[in-house]
Scaffold this motif. Structure first.
Motif, PDB file in Angstrom:
ATOM      1  N   LYS A 207       0.743  -1.440   0.565  1.00 15.33           N
ATOM      2  CA  LYS A 207      -0.286  -0.026   0.357  1.00 15.33           C
ATOM      3  C   LYS A 207       0.728   1.440  -0.008  1.00 15.33           C
ATOM      4  O   LYS A 207       1.746   1.349   0.417  1.00 15.33           O
ATOM      5  N   SER A 208       0.249   2.614  -0.542  1.00 14.14           N
ATOM      6  CA  SER A 208       1.137   3.868  -0.813  1.00 14.14           C
ATOM      7  C   SER A 208       0.495   5.068   0.329  1.00 14.14           C
ATOM      8  O   SER A 208      -0.445   5.042   0.038  1.00 14.14           O
TER       9      SER A 208
ATOM     10  N   GLU B 204      -3.863   8.706   2.091  1.00 14.40           N
ATOM     11  CA  GLU B 204      -2.886  10.431   2.529  1.00 14.40           C
ATOM     12  C   GLU B 204      -3.242  11.139   3.088  1.00 14.40           C
ATOM     13  O   GLU B 204      -4.109  11.013   3.755  1.00 14.40           O
TER      14      GLU B 204
ATOM     15  N   THR C 183       1.005   8.602   1.966  1.00 10.19           N
ATOM     16  CA  THR C 183       2.012   9.564   1.349  1.00 10.19           C
ATOM     17  C   THR C 183       1.628  10.799   2.126  1.00 10.19           C
ATOM     18  O   THR C 183       0.685  10.594   2.749  1.00 10.19           O
TER      19      THR C 183
ATOM     20  N   ASP D 203      -8.236   7.087   2.887  1.00 13.08           N
ATOM     21  CA  ASP D 203      -7.656   6.447   2.433  1.00 13.08           C
ATOM     22  C   ASP D 203      -9.069   5.649   1.334  1.00 13.08           C
ATOM     23  O   ASP D 203     -10.194   6.488   1.221  1.00 13.08           O
TER      24      ASP D 203
ATOM     25  N   ASP E  32      -5.241   0.518  -1.213  1.00 13.22           N
ATOM     26  CA  ASP E  32      -3.771   0.650  -1.461  1.00 13.22           C
ATOM     27  C   ASP E  32      -2.897   1.989  -1.273  1.00 13.22           C
ATOM     28  O   ASP E  32      -2.207   2.086  -2.130  1.00 13.22           O
ATOM     29  N   ARG E  33      -4.198   2.907  -0.986  1.00  8.01           N
ATOM     30  CA  ARG E  33      -3.562   4.395  -0.673  1.00  8.01           C
ATOM     31  C   ARG E  33      -4.259   4.308   0.289  1.00  8.01           C
ATOM     32  O   ARG E  33      -5.229   4.757   0.905  1.00  8.01           O
TER      33      ARG E  33
END
Length: 477
Positions: free
Chosen positions: A340-341, A379, A343, A395, A376-377
């Motif tokens: 997963k990313s 922030e 940022t 998310d 997978d994301r």
């Protein structure tokens, strides 16, 4: 929305009643002083008729005796003898007036109006009086004799003394109003300050308690009017009672946790023995899993309880970088391990004041919750103004239904969707975060994320200069 722990009324009706009585008493005392001054003014006002000071009275009576001797030694009628004495040029700055026993003027005169006014009220030589008309002082009467005839003598002279200050003030309403304001304003300001200072202290103490700081303030009992000192003593007694109640609750929770952990430990040991003897089975695995969840729930519940009680004890000045940078680096690594990313926007050294452990735990709970439920994301965005710091965590998971967004911060609340169905959580993580943020006078809200999942927004106040000086610097981690 920020919710106070308590809604405390700062003032009670008895306090207001006593303060009103005190202000009413001060008002009546001031009014009585004004009445006394007004009653004394006629005796102090030289423009009102009053007795002649003894030194001046002696001089006037000596002058009347000398005039009587002169009249007796001169030939002619009494009127003829009085004419030259009444000449204003004969006596510099002074004028003599003569009347008969009936108050009729016997000699030419000036200032007829003032003289006639004085004669009507002062006509006995046994009790001479004097009165000021502008700058002209009239005194008398004094008895003068010419053998078998007599007359009453009045003396008028220019008064070189300026009118008393209070008379000049009373004669000019604007100056009187100005003087009244100059005298009353400091008194009223002092009275307002004397009443508002303990009121502000009591209000500040109530706000501290409302924000979760259950600390006594001895200054509430040592200064201010008696009513405020009594209210301060009652307030401190209330804080003590609340602390005792919370301490009792903590002891009860600790005892309960101890009593629950002992049978849970024995249950898990029995389950392990059963698995060793009989082998693994779905039933034994389910028992062990539920026992583990119950133990985790007890631990979380104790953590929430300790946070509510001790969260305000450790308060220090810090900044966002020293608090969260290391935690965010760990969270980014953890997310990458799950493909997963995560940022984050740039994290700056925004000043924060509070309990470092609570602040770290609050953001960590939300970030790890987003990592767990996202596809997978994730922030994390930081933004700040002059007074507050805003942190948004997004998310792209399944999210939370709109009608349950306000409920996810309640203890033990479980969302009835796939987001929480297999999580195995206790339902206390977001409750712990909400409690930590609230203890720092912040707020936490949930909404739909632009990424499709859940957005959690944290709002924290930035530390002001006064807090930076009063709080200690954090120790190196």
């Amino acid at each position: 929305m920020k919710r106070p722990l308590f809604n405390l009324p700062v003032f009670s009706l008895p306090i207001f009643n006593r303060l009103s009585s005190r202000i009413f008493a001060i008002f009546w005392l001031t009014l009585m002083l004004v009445v006394v001054v007004l009653l004394l003014l006629p005796h102090l006002d030289p423009r009102s008729q009053h007795t002649i000071p003894q030194p001046e009275l002696n001089r006037y009576q000596d002058a009347a005796e000398r005039i009587s001797e002169r009249l007796s030694s001169q030939p002619g009628t009494l009127l003829e003898k009085l004419q030259p004495l009444a000449d204003p040029k004969r006596h510099k700055g002074m004028q003599l007036y003569f009347t008969n026993d009936d108050g009729e003027l016997l000699t030419p005169h000036q200032r007829t109006k003032a003289l006639r006014n004085f004669i009507t009220s002062a006509d006995s030589p046994d009790a001479p009086r004097q009165k000021l008309y502008g700058r002209w002082m009239v005194a008398g009467p004094f008895l003068v004799k010419d053998q078998q005839q007599s007359a009453l003598m009045y003396i008028g002279r220019v008064s070189h003394r300026p009118p008393p200050f209070f008379l000049r003030i009373l004669d000019q309403p604007f100056h009187l109003l100005l003087l009244t304001m100059l005298i009353s304003t400091p008194l009223l300001l002092w009275l307002a300050w004397a009443l508002s200072r303990p009121a502000r202290k009591l209000q500040e103490a109530a706000q501290r308690v409302a924000s979760g700081q259950f600390t006594q303030d001895p200054a509430l009992e040592s200064s201010g009017p008696r009513e405020f000192r009594q209210a301060g003593a009652s307030f401190n007694q209330m804080v003590t009672s609340v602390n005792q109640m919370i301490g009792g609750q903590q002891r009860l929770l600790s005892d309960i946790s101890h009593e629950l952990r002992s049978p849970l430990t024995r249950l898990r040991m029995a389950t392990a023995l059963a698995q060793r003897k009989q082998g693994n089975s779905p039933e034994l695995d389910r028992i062990d899993t539920e026992a583990e969840r119950l133990e985790a729930m007890i631990a979380k519940l104790l953590e929430l309880s300790r946070m509510q009680i001790h969260g305000q004890e450790t308060r220090e000045y810090s900044d966002a970088v020293s608090l969260w940078q290391e935690m965010l680096d760990d969270a980014e690594f953890e997310a990458s391990q799950h493909q997963k990313s995560l940022t984050c926007s740039p994290l700056l050294s925004w000043p924060l004041a509070g309990n470092p452990e609570l602040l770290i735990s609050a953001l960590e709970n939300v970030v790890r919750n987003a990592i767990y439920y996202s596809q997978d994301r994730i922030e994390v965005q930081f933004s700040a103004n002059d007074h507050s710091l805003t942190v948004t965590i997004d998310d792209n998971g399944e999210g939370v239904p709109d009608d349950q967004l306000k409920d996810i911060f309640r203890p033990f609340y479980r969302v009835s969707t796939a987001r929480d169905r297999h999580s195995g959580g206790t339902g206390l993580g977001l409750a712990i975060t909400e409690n930590a943020i609230r203890q720092h006078n912040g707020s936490i809200t949930a909404s739909r994320s632009p990424l499709g999942g859940l957005r959690v927004t944290l709002l924290l106040p930035l530390a002001q200069k006064s807090q930076r000086h009063s709080l200690s610097q954090p120790e190196a981690r």
